[in-house]
Design a protein around this motif. Structure first.
Motif, PDB file in Angstrom:
ATOM      1  N   GLN A   3      41.801  43.447  43.353  1.00  0.00           N
ATOM      2  CA  GLN A   3      43.013  43.010  42.493  1.00  0.00           C
ATOM      3  C   GLN A   3      42.933  43.036  40.763  1.00  0.00           C
ATOM      4  O   GLN A   3      41.626  43.031  40.556  1.00  0.00           O
ATOM      5  CB  GLN A   3      43.205  41.458  42.595  1.00  0.00           C
ATOM      6  CG  GLN A   3      44.308  40.859  41.993  1.00  0.00           C
ATOM      7  CD  GLN A   3      44.402  39.429  42.475  1.00  0.00           C
ATOM      8  OE1 GLN A   3      43.604  38.888  42.857  1.00  0.00           O
ATOM      9  NE2 GLN A   3      45.988  38.792  42.061  1.00  0.00           N
ATOM     10  N   CYS A   4      43.678  43.611  39.989  1.00  0.00           N
ATOM     11  CA  CYS A   4      43.727  43.777  38.668  1.00  0.00           C
ATOM     12  C   CYS A   4      42.663  44.539  38.331  1.00  0.00           C
ATOM     13  O   CYS A   4      41.742  44.335  37.347  1.00  0.00           O
ATOM     14  CB  CYS A   4      43.631  42.502  38.021  1.00  0.00           C
ATOM     15  SG  CYS A   4      45.095  41.522  38.017  1.00  0.00           S
ATOM     16  N   GLY A   5      41.890  45.807  39.079  1.00  0.00           N
ATOM     17  CA  GLY A   5      41.082  46.415  38.828  1.00  0.00           C
ATOM     18  C   GLY A   5      39.635  45.948  38.776  1.00  0.00           C
ATOM     19  O   GLY A   5      38.667  46.065  38.074  1.00  0.00           O
ATOM     20  N   GLY A   6      39.417  44.849  39.716  1.00  0.00           N
ATOM     21  CA  GLY A   6      38.349  43.838  39.779  1.00  0.00           C
ATOM     22  C   GLY A   6      38.252  43.104  38.566  1.00  0.00           C
ATOM     23  O   GLY A   6      37.044  42.438  38.556  1.00  0.00           O
ATOM     24  N   LYS A   7      38.838  42.898  37.569  1.00  0.00           N
ATOM     25  CA  LYS A   7      39.025  42.045  36.530  1.00  0.00           C
ATOM     26  C   LYS A   7      39.264  40.746  37.033  1.00  0.00           C
ATOM     27  O   LYS A   7      40.097  40.342  37.642  1.00  0.00           O
ATOM     28  CB  LYS A   7      39.671  42.401  35.248  1.00  0.00           C
ATOM     29  CG  LYS A   7      39.219  43.880  34.563  1.00  0.00           C
ATOM     30  CD  LYS A   7      40.297  44.380  33.440  1.00  0.00           C
ATOM     31  CE  LYS A   7      39.763  45.455  32.739  1.00  0.00           C
ATOM     32  NZ  LYS A   7      40.549  45.580  31.763  1.00  0.00           N
ATOM     33  N   PRO A   8      38.872  39.503  36.132  1.00  0.00           N
ATOM     34  CA  PRO A   8      39.247  38.236  36.561  1.00  0.00           C
ATOM     35  C   PRO A   8      40.697  38.241  36.125  1.00  0.00           C
ATOM     36  O   PRO A   8      41.025  38.616  34.994  1.00  0.00           O
ATOM     37  CB  PRO A   8      38.223  37.194  35.660  1.00  0.00           C
ATOM     38  CG  PRO A   8      37.403  38.329  34.846  1.00  0.00           C
ATOM     39  CD  PRO A   8      37.600  39.790  35.133  1.00  0.00           C
TER      40      PRO A   8
END
Length: 75
Positions: free
Chosen positions: A13-18
């Motif tokens: 999700q979201c390129g693994g960004k928080p």
């Protein structure tokens, strides 16, 4: 505040960004808006899915990461 209730960190999700749960807006984006001088209200006007609590969760998440980084560097 426990940012884990509002912030998700998932590899797909979201390129693994928080990001903020349920709205897929990254913590990074919110912090950059704040750093640029945008007010909380202006951010919420721009991203109407966000709440004041979401913004506080982003700040709490960043503060927690900073504490962990400092602790890892200076044991």
């Amino acid at each position: 505040m426990n940012s884990q209730d509002r912030i998700a960190l998932e590899p797909g999700q979201c390129g693994g960004k928080p990001c903020i749960r349920g709205v897929r807006i990254t913590v990074d984006d919110v912090l950059e808006y704040l750093a640029s001088g945008m007010s909380a209200q202006a951010i919420m006007d721009t991203l109407p899915d966000l709440t004041q609590e979401d913004l506080r969760a982003c700040l709490a998440f960043a503060a927690d990461r900073e504490r962990k980084l400092v602790a890892a560097i200076d044991p």
